[in-house]
Scaffold this active site. Structure first.
Site, PDB file in Angstrom:
ATOM      1  N   LYS A 200     -38.671  50.869  30.854  1.00 27.74           N
ATOM      2  CA  LYS A 200     -38.712  52.280  30.475  1.00 27.74           C
ATOM      3  C   LYS A 200     -38.300  52.403  29.015  1.00 27.74           C
ATOM      4  O   LYS A 200     -37.203  51.986  28.632  1.00 27.74           O
ATOM      5  CB  LYS A 200     -37.774  53.096  31.370  1.00 27.74           C
ATOM      6  CG  LYS A 200     -37.665  54.544  30.939  1.00 27.74           C
ATOM      7  CD  LYS A 200     -36.933  55.378  31.950  1.00 27.74           C
ATOM      8  CE  LYS A 200     -36.755  56.797  31.433  1.00 27.74           C
ATOM      9  NZ  LYS A 200     -36.099  57.646  32.439  1.00 27.74           N
ATOM     10  N   ARG A 210     -37.873  66.946  30.285  1.00 27.62           N
ATOM     11  CA  ARG A 210     -36.477  67.390  30.119  1.00 27.62           C
ATOM     12  C   ARG A 210     -36.410  68.917  30.156  1.00 27.62           C
ATOM     13  O   ARG A 210     -35.446  69.494  30.658  1.00 27.62           O
ATOM     14  CB  ARG A 210     -35.895  66.817  28.822  1.00 27.62           C
ATOM     15  CG  ARG A 210     -35.740  65.301  28.910  1.00 27.62           C
ATOM     16  CD  ARG A 210     -35.263  64.675  27.608  1.00 27.62           C
ATOM     17  NE  ARG A 210     -35.348  63.209  27.699  1.00 27.62           N
ATOM     18  CZ  ARG A 210     -35.220  62.390  26.670  1.00 27.62           C
ATOM     19  NH1 ARG A 210     -34.969  62.882  25.468  1.00 27.62           N
ATOM     20  NH2 ARG A 210     -35.322  61.086  26.832  1.00 27.62           N
ATOM     21  N   GLU A 239     -36.755  42.512  31.520  1.00 24.63           N
ATOM     22  CA  GLU A 239     -36.307  43.629  32.363  1.00 24.63           C
ATOM     23  C   GLU A 239     -36.940  43.547  33.752  1.00 24.63           C
ATOM     24  O   GLU A 239     -36.271  43.710  34.766  1.00 24.63           O
ATOM     25  CB  GLU A 239     -36.691  44.974  31.708  1.00 24.63           C
ATOM     26  CG  GLU A 239     -35.847  45.359  30.493  1.00 24.63           C
ATOM     27  CD  GLU A 239     -34.467  45.875  30.897  1.00 24.63           C
ATOM     28  OE1 GLU A 239     -34.126  45.864  32.088  1.00 24.63           O
ATOM     29  OE2 GLU A 239     -33.716  46.297  29.984  1.00 24.63           O
ATOM     30  N   LYS A 254     -43.126  52.654  31.829  1.00 24.12           N
ATOM     31  CA  LYS A 254     -43.086  54.060  31.473  1.00 24.12           C
ATOM     32  C   LYS A 254     -42.758  54.223  30.003  1.00 24.12           C
ATOM     33  O   LYS A 254     -41.808  53.561  29.553  1.00 24.12           O
ATOM     34  CB  LYS A 254     -42.016  54.740  32.341  1.00 24.12           C
ATOM     35  CG  LYS A 254     -41.797  56.201  32.084  1.00 24.12           C
ATOM     36  CD  LYS A 254     -40.672  56.686  32.934  1.00 24.12           C
ATOM     37  CE  LYS A 254     -40.384  58.118  32.536  1.00 24.12           C
ATOM     38  NZ  LYS A 254     -39.086  58.541  32.941  1.00 24.12           N
ATOM     39  N   SER A 280     -44.712  63.273  31.215  1.00 26.67           N
ATOM     40  CA  SER A 280     -44.901  64.691  30.920  1.00 26.67           C
ATOM     41  C   SER A 280     -45.596  64.940  29.582  1.00 26.67           C
ATOM     42  O   SER A 280     -46.481  65.793  29.484  1.00 26.67           O
ATOM     43  CB  SER A 280     -43.540  65.391  30.943  1.00 26.67           C
ATOM     44  OG  SER A 280     -42.640  64.771  30.038  1.00 26.67           O
ATOM     45  N   TYR A 319     -48.926  63.823  36.853  1.00 26.94           N
ATOM     46  CA  TYR A 319     -48.941  65.272  37.125  1.00 26.94           C
ATOM     47  C   TYR A 319     -50.357  65.754  37.413  1.00 26.94           C
ATOM     48  O   TYR A 319     -50.545  66.890  37.823  1.00 26.94           O
ATOM     49  CB  TYR A 319     -48.330  66.032  35.940  1.00 26.94           C
ATOM     50  CG  TYR A 319     -46.896  65.605  35.688  1.00 26.94           C
ATOM     51  CD1 TYR A 319     -45.854  66.109  36.471  1.00 26.94           C
ATOM     52  CD2 TYR A 319     -46.585  64.664  34.710  1.00 26.94           C
ATOM     53  CE1 TYR A 319     -44.548  65.690  36.273  1.00 26.94           C
ATOM     54  CE2 TYR A 319     -45.282  64.236  34.500  1.00 26.94           C
ATOM     55  CZ  TYR A 319     -44.272  64.757  35.282  1.00 26.94           C
ATOM     56  OH  TYR A 319     -42.978  64.328  35.094  1.00 26.94           O
TER      57      TYR A 319
HETATM   58  N1  LIG Z   1     -33.898  59.847  34.355  1.00 25.96           N
HETATM   59  C1  LIG Z   1     -34.647  60.560  33.489  1.00 25.96           C
HETATM   60  C2  LIG Z   1     -36.105  60.614  33.660  1.00 25.96           C
HETATM   61  N2  LIG Z   1     -36.790  60.342  34.815  1.00 25.96           N
HETATM   62  C3  LIG Z   1     -38.147  60.565  34.528  1.00 25.96           C
HETATM   63  C4  LIG Z   1     -38.256  60.956  33.195  1.00 25.96           C
HETATM   64  C5  LIG Z   1     -39.475  61.311  32.408  1.00 25.96           C
HETATM   65  C6  LIG Z   1     -40.686  61.691  33.145  1.00 25.96           C
HETATM   66  C7  LIG Z   1     -41.688  62.431  32.327  1.00 25.96           C
HETATM   67  O1  LIG Z   1     -41.560  62.578  31.112  1.00 25.96           O
HETATM   68  O2  LIG Z   1     -42.642  62.890  32.947  1.00 25.96           O
HETATM   69  C8  LIG Z   1     -36.987  60.979  32.658  1.00 25.96           C
HETATM   70  C9  LIG Z   1     -36.718  61.426  31.263  1.00 25.96           C
HETATM   71  C10 LIG Z   1     -35.762  60.729  30.424  1.00 25.96           C
HETATM   72  O3  LIG Z   1     -35.553  59.521  30.541  1.00 25.96           O
HETATM   73  O4  LIG Z   1     -35.194  61.419  29.578  1.00 25.96           O
HETATM   74 MG   LIG Z   2     -32.859  46.631  33.322  1.00 20.22          MG
END
Ligand SMILES: NCc1[nH]cc(CCC(=O)O)c1CC(=O)O
Ligand SMILES: [Mg+2]
Length: 330
Positions: A200, A210, A239, A254, A280, A319
């Protein structure tokens, strides 16, 4: 290659729809989709997310309806994200362990309704903390790795008790998969899956999310000390390797579109299910272009999701899941 032009004409296979279908190397189906759903308090409440046209926060009763719709469309799983009321957020995110928090109530409601859909729950502290970080924050502003692990494990067990089928840690603390796996096993939830947000990245494309969970305005600083540097590729392999060793059933990359090279490499290297999250900001970006008539909506949705499959994804969190499933059914 044994032949060359003109014996070999690659356009031959593309000449007709039946032939293109016959030779397609990857096929997108509704079974490839996971639909993220935002949960809010109240009854019969649906509230638009300003930065994500077409996406709403739903009260628990409407989450049940969305789950039913997903099941009817052949979408195998939904991913729940709570917009915790601001007054329930605090420094340590203790609401995450509350058996009656929004996430748990939504899980129980979907399970009680007997809807045949998998429930994926987000494990991280950011929807519950007053500072918007995914872990515990020290007085001098550091995110505390080891201190956070037990809190995450308690959160995951809390979700499993409420009926979560897949817990999905999105926090990027080191070692959390092992601690969560151990806790689930110890509490009698050995069959609950873990889908790890393994690779991530610290991304600008999470902004609208957010906003959706109400943590954006709260966030102090950034998440670069725990989420990955977009410049890195080898690190993603490490990872993923660690999370699989610690007991993840599947791993996630991600964001999605700008990181398909990572998906492809993970798929080639590890014999494990890999997912990607079309996040998002990717959704908002595509929607903005579609809403302005700059992109052909239906074609763009299916093309990009098919590209995720071509890169090696077993499935995609998107989405567009409901839109895509409808298009695929048509
Ligand atoms: N635990 C946070 C989390 N879980 C999923 C998303 C993002 C998902 C998206 O942007 O659609 C995030 C945002 C972040 O790491 O700030
Ligand atoms: Mg890790």
């Amino acid at each position: 290659m044994t032949a060359s032009f003109p014996a070999l004409r690659l356009r031959r296979l593309r000449a007709h729809d039946w032939s293109r279908r016959l030779h397609a190397e990857n096929v997108l189906t509704p079974s490839d989709l996971i639909w993220p759903v935002f949960v809010r308090e109240g009854t019969s409440e649906r509230e638009a997310v300003g930065s994500m046209p077409g996406v709403e926060r739903l009260s628990v009763d409407l989450v049940v309806e969305a789950a039913r719709e997903a099941a009817d469309l052949g979408i195998p799983a939904i991913a729940l994200f709570p917009n915790t009321p601001q007054e329930a957020r605090d420094e340590t995110g203790k609401e995450s362990a509350n058996p009656d928090n929004l996430m748990c109530r939504a899980c129980r409601a979907v399970k009680d309704a007997g809807i045949p859909v998998g429930l994926l729950t987000d494990v991280a502290l950011d929807p519950y903390t007053s500072h918007g970080h995914d872990g515990l924050l020290s007085e001098d502003g550091r995110i505390l790795n080891d201190e956070t692990l037990g809190v995450l494990a308690a959160q995951a067990v809390n979700q499993a008790k409420a009926g979560a089928d897949i817990v999905a840690p999105s926090d990027m603390m080191d070692g959390r998969i092992g601690v969560i796996r151990h806790a689930l096993e110890a509490e009698g939830f050995g069959d609950v899956q873990i889908m790890s947000y393994a690779a991530k990245y610290a991304s600008a494309f999470y902004g609208p999310f957010r906003d959706a969970v109400g943590s954006g305005g709260l966030l102090k600083g950034d998440k670069k000390t725990y989420q990955m540097d977009p410049a890195n590729r080898d690190e993603a392999m490490r990872e993923v390797m660690l999370d699989l060793e610690e007991g993840a059933d599947s791993v996630m990359v991600k964001p999605g579109l700008a990181y398909l090279d990572i998906v492809a490499r993970v798929k080639d290297r590890f014999n494990a299910p890999v997912f990607a999250y079309q996040v998002s900001g990717e959704y908002a970006m595509m929607r903005a272009a579609m809403d302005q008539g700059l992109l052909d909506r239906d074609r763009a949705i299916l093309e990009v999701l098919t590209a995720f499959k071509r890169a090696g994804c077993n499935g995609v969190l998107t989405y567009f899941a409901r839109d895509a499933a409808k298009l695929l059914a048509a």
